[in-house]
Scaffold this motif. Sequence first.
Motif, PDB file in Angstrom:
ATOM      1  N   ASP A 120       0.816  -1.220   0.000  1.00  0.00           N
ATOM      2  CA  ASP A 120       0.000   0.000   0.000  1.00  0.00           C
ATOM      3  C   ASP A 120       0.853   1.274   0.000  1.00  0.00           C
ATOM      4  N   PHE A 121       1.943   1.240  -0.752  1.00  0.00           N
ATOM      5  CA  PHE A 121       2.777   2.451  -0.861  1.00  0.00           C
ATOM      6  C   PHE A 121       2.076   3.504  -1.724  1.00  0.00           C
ATOM      7  N   ALA A 122       2.488   4.747  -1.527  1.00  0.00           N
ATOM      8  CA  ALA A 122       1.940   5.848  -2.334  1.00  0.00           C
ATOM      9  C   ALA A 122       2.620   5.861  -3.705  1.00  0.00           C
ATOM     10  N   SER A 123       1.963   6.510  -4.661  1.00  0.00           N
ATOM     11  CA  SER A 123       2.491   6.566  -6.027  1.00  0.00           C
ATOM     12  C   SER A 123       2.149   7.936  -6.618  1.00  0.00           C
ATOM     13  N   LEU A 124       2.312   8.086  -7.915  1.00  0.00           N
ATOM     14  CA  LEU A 124       2.134   9.393  -8.555  1.00  0.00           C
ATOM     15  C   LEU A 124       0.883   9.417  -9.423  1.00  0.00           C
ATOM     16  N   SER A 125       0.199  10.561  -9.431  1.00  0.00           N
ATOM     17  CA  SER A 125      -0.907  10.729 -10.366  1.00  0.00           C
ATOM     18  C   SER A 125      -0.348  11.258 -11.684  1.00  0.00           C
ATOM     19  N   PRO A 126      -0.942  10.850 -12.815  1.00  0.00           N
ATOM     20  CA  PRO A 126      -0.512  11.399 -14.106  1.00  0.00           C
ATOM     21  C   PRO A 126      -0.606  12.928 -14.120  1.00  0.00           C
ATOM     22  N   ALA A 127      -1.609  13.490 -13.426  1.00  0.00           N
ATOM     23  CA  ALA A 127      -1.769  14.956 -13.409  1.00  0.00           C
ATOM     24  C   ALA A 127      -0.553  15.631 -12.777  1.00  0.00           C
ATOM     25  N   LEU A 128      -0.023  15.023 -11.719  1.00  0.00           N
ATOM     26  CA  LEU A 128       1.158  15.589 -11.057  1.00  0.00           C
ATOM     27  C   LEU A 128       2.363  15.563 -11.996  1.00  0.00           C
ATOM     28  N   ILE A 129       2.525  14.451 -12.693  1.00  0.00           N
ATOM     29  CA  ILE A 129       3.669  14.297 -13.606  1.00  0.00           C
ATOM     30  C   ILE A 129       3.575  15.323 -14.734  1.00  0.00           C
ATOM     31  N   ASP A 130       2.382  15.464 -15.308  1.00  0.00           N
ATOM     32  CA  ASP A 130       2.183  16.457 -16.381  1.00  0.00           C
ATOM     33  C   ASP A 130       2.444  17.877 -15.861  1.00  0.00           C
ATOM     34  N   ASP A 131       1.980  18.126 -14.640  1.00  0.00           N
ATOM     35  CA  ASP A 131       2.167  19.426 -14.010  1.00  0.00           C
ATOM     36  C   ASP A 131       3.663  19.731 -13.811  1.00  0.00           C
ATOM     37  N   PHE A 132       4.387  18.761 -13.290  1.00  0.00           N
ATOM     38  CA  PHE A 132       5.829  18.934 -13.112  1.00  0.00           C
ATOM     39  C   PHE A 132       6.498  19.196 -14.461  1.00  0.00           C
ATOM     40  N   SER A 146       7.495   1.809  -6.899  1.00  0.00           N
ATOM     41  CA  SER A 146       6.951   2.122  -8.213  1.00  0.00           C
ATOM     42  C   SER A 146       6.273   3.474  -8.197  1.00  0.00           C
ATOM     43  N   VAL A 147       6.225   4.124  -9.364  1.00  0.00           N
ATOM     44  CA  VAL A 147       5.484   5.379  -9.503  1.00  0.00           C
ATOM     45  C   VAL A 147       3.998   5.117  -9.717  1.00  0.00           C
ATOM     46  N   ASP A 148       3.632   3.848  -9.953  1.00  0.00           N
ATOM     47  CA  ASP A 148       2.221   3.462 -10.056  1.00  0.00           C
ATOM     48  C   ASP A 148       1.838   2.609  -8.847  1.00  0.00           C
ATOM     49  N   PRO A 149       0.534   2.557  -8.520  1.00  0.00           N
ATOM     50  CA  PRO A 149       0.100   1.723  -7.398  1.00  0.00           C
ATOM     51  C   PRO A 149       0.397   0.241  -7.651  1.00  0.00           C
ATOM     52  N   ASP A 154      -2.543  -0.686 -15.963  1.00  0.00           N
ATOM     53  CA  ASP A 154      -2.416   0.275 -17.066  1.00  0.00           C
ATOM     54  C   ASP A 154      -1.208   1.196 -16.903  1.00  0.00           C
ATOM     55  N   LEU A 155      -0.657   1.240 -15.717  1.00  0.00           N
ATOM     56  CA  LEU A 155       0.564   2.014 -15.460  1.00  0.00           C
ATOM     57  C   LEU A 155       0.457   3.445 -15.991  1.00  0.00           C
ATOM     58  N   GLU A 156      -0.599   4.126 -15.545  1.00  0.00           N
ATOM     59  CA  GLU A 156      -0.868   5.484 -16.043  1.00  0.00           C
ATOM     60  C   GLU A 156       0.273   6.453 -15.736  1.00  0.00           C
ATOM     61  N   ALA A 157       0.912   6.274 -14.588  1.00  0.00           N
ATOM     62  CA  ALA A 157       2.023   7.190 -14.253  1.00  0.00           C
ATOM     63  C   ALA A 157       3.219   6.916 -15.167  1.00  0.00           C
ATOM     64  N   HIS A 158       3.557   5.639 -15.343  1.00  0.00           N
ATOM     65  CA  HIS A 158       4.651   5.313 -16.281  1.00  0.00           C
ATOM     66  C   HIS A 158       4.358   5.906 -17.665  1.00  0.00           C
ATOM     67  N   ASN A 164       5.958  12.509 -21.768  1.00  0.00           N
ATOM     68  CA  ASN A 164       6.738  13.726 -21.524  1.00  0.00           C
ATOM     69  C   ASN A 164       8.241  13.486 -21.657  1.00  0.00           C
ATOM     70  N   ASP A 165       8.636  12.261 -21.979  1.00  0.00           N
ATOM     71  CA  ASP A 165      10.047  11.871 -22.061  1.00  0.00           C
ATOM     72  C   ASP A 165      10.813  12.261 -20.792  1.00  0.00           C
ATOM     73  N   MET A 166      10.202  11.975 -19.652  1.00  0.00           N
ATOM     74  CA  MET A 166      10.834  12.241 -18.356  1.00  0.00           C
ATOM     75  C   MET A 166      11.441  10.954 -17.807  1.00  0.00           C
ATOM     76  N   ALA A 167      12.363  11.113 -16.874  1.00  0.00           N
ATOM     77  CA  ALA A 167      13.024   9.954 -16.254  1.00  0.00           C
ATOM     78  C   ALA A 167      12.527   9.774 -14.825  1.00  0.00           C
ATOM     79  N   MET A 168      12.684   8.545 -14.302  1.00  0.00           N
ATOM     80  CA  MET A 168      12.245   8.269 -12.930  1.00  0.00           C
ATOM     81  C   MET A 168      13.306   7.500 -12.168  1.00  0.00           C
ATOM     82  N   LEU A 169      13.295   7.723 -10.862  1.00  0.00           N
ATOM     83  CA  LEU A 169      14.062   6.903  -9.930  1.00  0.00           C
ATOM     84  C   LEU A 169      13.084   6.329  -8.922  1.00  0.00           C
TER      85      LEU A 169
END
Length: 206
Positions: A120-132, A146-149, A154-158, A164-169
């Motif tokens: 039950d870790f937290a992850s990222l919303s696509p809206a946040l990623i687009d906003d950043f 993971s950046v997704d739940p 569907d891995l919406e955050a990935h 946006n051609d962004m990178a993740m850690l």
Amino acid sequence: MLIDISPLVDESINVWPGDTPFVQTVNVDMHAGANLTLSDIRTSVHVGAHADAPSHYVTDGIDIASRRLDYYIGRCVVLHIRVRRGERIAPDHLNGKVVSAPRVLLRTGTFPDPRRWNNDFASLSPALIDDFYQHGVMLIGIDTPSVDPFESKDLEAHQAFARNDMAMLEGLVLDHVEEGEYELIAPPLRLRGADASPVRAVLRTF
Ligand SMILES: [Zn+2]
């Protein structure tokens, strides 16, 4: 000052359920009278602190060896985010905090121990990623696997990283890191064909 934000990697670290765990084998051993020690490792490339390559989440995406290094080295900002476990971080969770660097590391505290897996870790919303992205961010890092739940298929955050051609850690350890600006140093290995690479992620204070 250097701040290590990578978990210790050994056989007790958890990888994603079903993925290949980390195993080290000592093949030649000075403790057994050999003139040197030699070992090999077998592991998921998504072990510990790691960088995902586009080939992990896009059919024709490039591998980690082909990834530009400037994503992973340079000015970053660490933000502490109050978010419930299992929730995606939305723009509202920033509570007015300013993204003041092209790389953003988010401390959620929702995956407290890489040796005791929780789904039950937290992850990222696509809206946040687009906003950043709109604010010039090129990399987002998080202290979860993971950046997704966990349950996401569907891995919406990935997919938001991809468009946006962004990178993740992922898999960073940020418990001991104050909010603020740092220099991030976390280049992936130059592994041809790999869909990710472990990184030794470090922050340098200015
Ligand atoms: Zn990954």
